[in-house]
Design an enzyme around this catalytic site. Structure first.
Site, short mmCIF file in Angstrom:
data_model
loop_
_atom_site.label_atom_id
_atom_site.label_comp_id
_atom_site.label_asym_id
_atom_site.label_seq_id
_atom_site.Cartn_x
_atom_site.Cartn_y
_atom_site.Cartn_z
N LYS A 1 -14.31 -13.48 -40.61
CA LYS A 1 -13.65 -12.30 -41.45
C LYS A 1 -14.29 -12.47 -42.81
O LYS A 1 -14.14 -13.62 -43.60
CB LYS A 1 -12.15 -13.01 -41.36
CG LYS A 1 -11.20 -12.18 -42.43
CD LYS A 1 -9.80 -12.85 -42.49
CE LYS A 1 -9.05 -12.01 -43.64
NZ LYS A 1 -7.63 -12.65 -43.58
N THR B 1 -3.81 -17.43 -44.57
CA THR B 1 -3.37 -17.31 -45.88
C THR B 1 -2.14 -16.75 -45.96
O THR B 1 -1.23 -17.08 -46.75
CB THR B 1 -4.36 -16.76 -46.73
OG1 THR B 1 -5.82 -17.36 -46.53
CG2 THR B 1 -4.12 -16.57 -48.36
N ILE C 1 -8.78 -7.78 -40.31
CA ILE C 1 -7.85 -8.81 -40.20
C ILE C 1 -7.05 -8.36 -41.59
O ILE C 1 -7.17 -8.69 -42.51
CB ILE C 1 -8.20 -10.36 -40.15
CG1 ILE C 1 -9.05 -10.62 -39.09
CG2 ILE C 1 -6.96 -11.29 -40.12
CD1 ILE C 1 -9.44 -12.15 -38.89
N TYR D 1 -14.27 -17.79 -41.82
CA TYR D 1 -13.35 -16.91 -42.60
C TYR D 1 -13.89 -17.22 -44.12
O TYR D 1 -13.75 -18.39 -44.72
CB TYR D 1 -11.88 -17.49 -42.46
CG TYR D 1 -10.96 -16.74 -43.72
CD1 TYR D 1 -11.17 -15.68 -44.20
CD2 TYR D 1 -9.39 -17.35 -43.92
CE1 TYR D 1 -10.30 -15.06 -45.09
CE2 TYR D 1 -8.77 -16.87 -44.60
CZ TYR D 1 -8.97 -15.56 -45.34
OH TYR D 1 -7.99 -15.03 -46.04
N TYR E 1 -11.50 -25.71 -52.65
CA TYR E 1 -11.47 -26.78 -53.90
C TYR E 1 -12.64 -27.75 -54.02
O TYR E 1 -13.00 -28.03 -54.96
CB TYR E 1 -10.21 -27.62 -53.76
CG TYR E 1 -10.16 -28.60 -54.85
CD1 TYR E 1 -9.60 -28.13 -56.10
CD2 TYR E 1 -10.26 -29.79 -55.07
CE1 TYR E 1 -9.41 -28.89 -57.17
CE2 TYR E 1 -10.20 -30.64 -56.08
CZ TYR E 1 -9.72 -30.22 -57.21
OH TYR E 1 -9.69 -30.91 -58.30
N ARG F 1 -10.41 -17.12 -53.25
CA ARG F 1 -9.22 -18.18 -52.89
C ARG F 1 -9.83 -19.48 -52.70
O ARG F 1 -9.11 -20.65 -53.14
CB ARG F 1 -8.63 -17.84 -51.35
CG ARG F 1 -7.49 -16.69 -51.50
CD ARG F 1 -6.18 -17.29 -52.05
NE ARG F 1 -5.31 -16.07 -51.44
CZ ARG F 1 -4.02 -16.09 -51.61
NH1 ARG F 1 -3.52 -17.37 -51.85
NH2 ARG F 1 -3.22 -15.11 -51.64
#
Length: 308
Positions: A161, A44, A203, A133, A107, A138
Site C-alpha cells: 500500500k 490507521t 485501500i 504499508y 517513530y 505518519r
C-alpha cells in the site's frame, strides 16, 4: 481477490470507547452489499495505535467471524518493534485471515537496511501473505523502491500500500518488481490516476461512506474504462480532500455517523471530535454530492441482510 476497492475500515465504538459489535456487523454487511473486495481491520483508519494487543486480536477475530467468509479480511499487524509485529502476525495464523497489512516502523526512523530486515524477519516467521504499508507522513520514514524490490522477492510478501501520494513512485516500483506484485494506492485523491498508471486498486478511507462509488471506480479503471471512472470520481474529489482536512479518522468517522452507518462517532484519545467548521463543510458536501450512501439506503441494506 485483492484487486480493486479495499476499505480501511473505521472501528465503531460505543460512548465509552468499547467496540460496538452491532455497528461492526452492519459495516461489514454494507461492504459486502457494495462489492468491496476486502476489509482492512485495524489499520490507521481503525485507530490501531489506541488498542491494546488483546483488544487488537479480539477485534480482528470478531471481524473475521462476522464476515462469515463473504469478504476477505486483512489484518493490520504493523508495529515499530519487529518482535511485536512478528508476535501479532502469528496470532492470526489459522484464523481465516486472508493477509496482513504491515506498516513501516514508526517513530524509530530506521534505515533502508533496517526496514528490509524488519519485514524480512516478519516474512520468515509466518506463512501469512504480507502487504507492506508505506505512509511517510505518519511514520517518519519512507520505504524506497529499491528496498521494496528486495522485499518483493521474499516468499510471502505479495504487495504494498503506497500512501506517499507521489504518483511517480508507482512507475519506479513497477519497473523493479515482478508483474504479479500488487501495488495499491493509499491516497483517495490520486487513486484513479494511480490505477491509470498501472496500480491494482486502493485501500480507501472514502470507501467507508461511498463504497459503491469506489467499487465502481476501481472496476471501471481495472477494465480500462477510465472515462467513465473519471465521471464518478469527479463527484468525489472534493470529498476525498475534505476527509483529510483534520487527521484521519476524525472526519470519516463523523461522516459515517452523520449518514447513519454507525451509532456513535466515538474516538479514543488523543483523537478528538472534528471542529465545528469541518462539520459544516463536510455536512454540506455530503448533501451536495448525493452519494449512493443515504440513511434510507443503509437501513434497507441492513434489513435485507438481516434475513440472510
Amino acid at each position: 481477490m485483492f484487486k480493486g476497492n479495499i476499505v480501511a475500515l473505521i472501528t465503531p465504538m460505543d460512548k465509552k470507547g468499547k467496540v460496538c459489535q452491532k455497528s461492526l456487523k452492519n459495516l461489514i454487511k454494507y461492504h459486502i452489499y457494495s462489492k468491496t473486495k476486502a476489509i482492512v481491520s485495524l489499520g490507521t483508519t481503525g485507530e490501531s495505535s489506541t488498542f491494546s494487543k488483546k483488544e487488537h486480536i479480539n477485534l480482528v477475530l470478531s471481524t473475521i467471524k462476522l464476515s462469515k467468509k463473504k469478504i476477505p479480511i486483512i489484518a493490520g499487524t504493523g508495529a515499530n518493534s519487529t518482535k511485536e509485529a512478528v508476535l501479532l502476525t502469528q496470532k492470526f495464523e489459522n484464523s481465516g485471515i486472508s493477509a496482513c497489512l504491515s506498516v513501516t516502523p514508526y517513530y524509530n526512523k530506521p534505515s533502508q537496511e533496517g526496514l528490509y530486515q524488519h519485514f524480512k524477519t516478519i516474512s520468515e516467521n509466518t506463512y501469512l501473505p504480507q502487504i507492506l504499508y508505506n505512509v511517510p507522513s505518519r511514520t517518519g520514514c519512507d520505504l524506497l523502491p529499491e528496498t521494496i524490490c528486495k522485499l518483493s522477492k521474499l516468499k510471502n510478501i505479495i504487495g504494498i500500500k503506497e500512501a506517499s501520494g507521489n504518483l511517480a513512485r508507482l512507475n519506479q516500483i513497477k519497473n523493479l518488481v515482478d508483474e504479479n506484485f500488487l501495488i495499491f494506492s493509499g491516497d483517495d485523491s490520486t487513486a484513479l490516476d494511480f490505477m491509470q498508471l498501472g496500480g491494482n486498486g486502493i485501500i480507501s478511507v472514502t470507501a467507508n461512506i461511498a463504497a459503491q462509488e469506489m467499487s465502481k471506480i476501481c472496476k471501471l479503471s481495472l477494465s480500462g474504462n477510465f472515462k467513465q471512472a473519471r465521471k464518478i470520481n469527479k463527484k468525489l474529489i472534493k470529498l476525498h480532500n475534505i476527509l483529510f482536512i483534520e487527521s484521519n479518522p476524525i472526519p470519516i468517522k463523523w461522516a459515517a455517523k452523520k449518514l447513519g452507518l454507525i451509532k456513535n462517532n466515538t474516538l479514543r484519545l488523543p483523537m478528538t471530535q472534528p471542529s465545528k467548521k469541518l462539520q459544516k463543510i463536510l455536512s454540506k458536501e455530503l448533501k451536495k454530492k448525493k452519494i449512493c450512501l443515504t440513511k434510507k439506503n443503509i437501513f434497507n441494506v441492513f434489513k435485507k441482510n438481516k434475513k440472510k
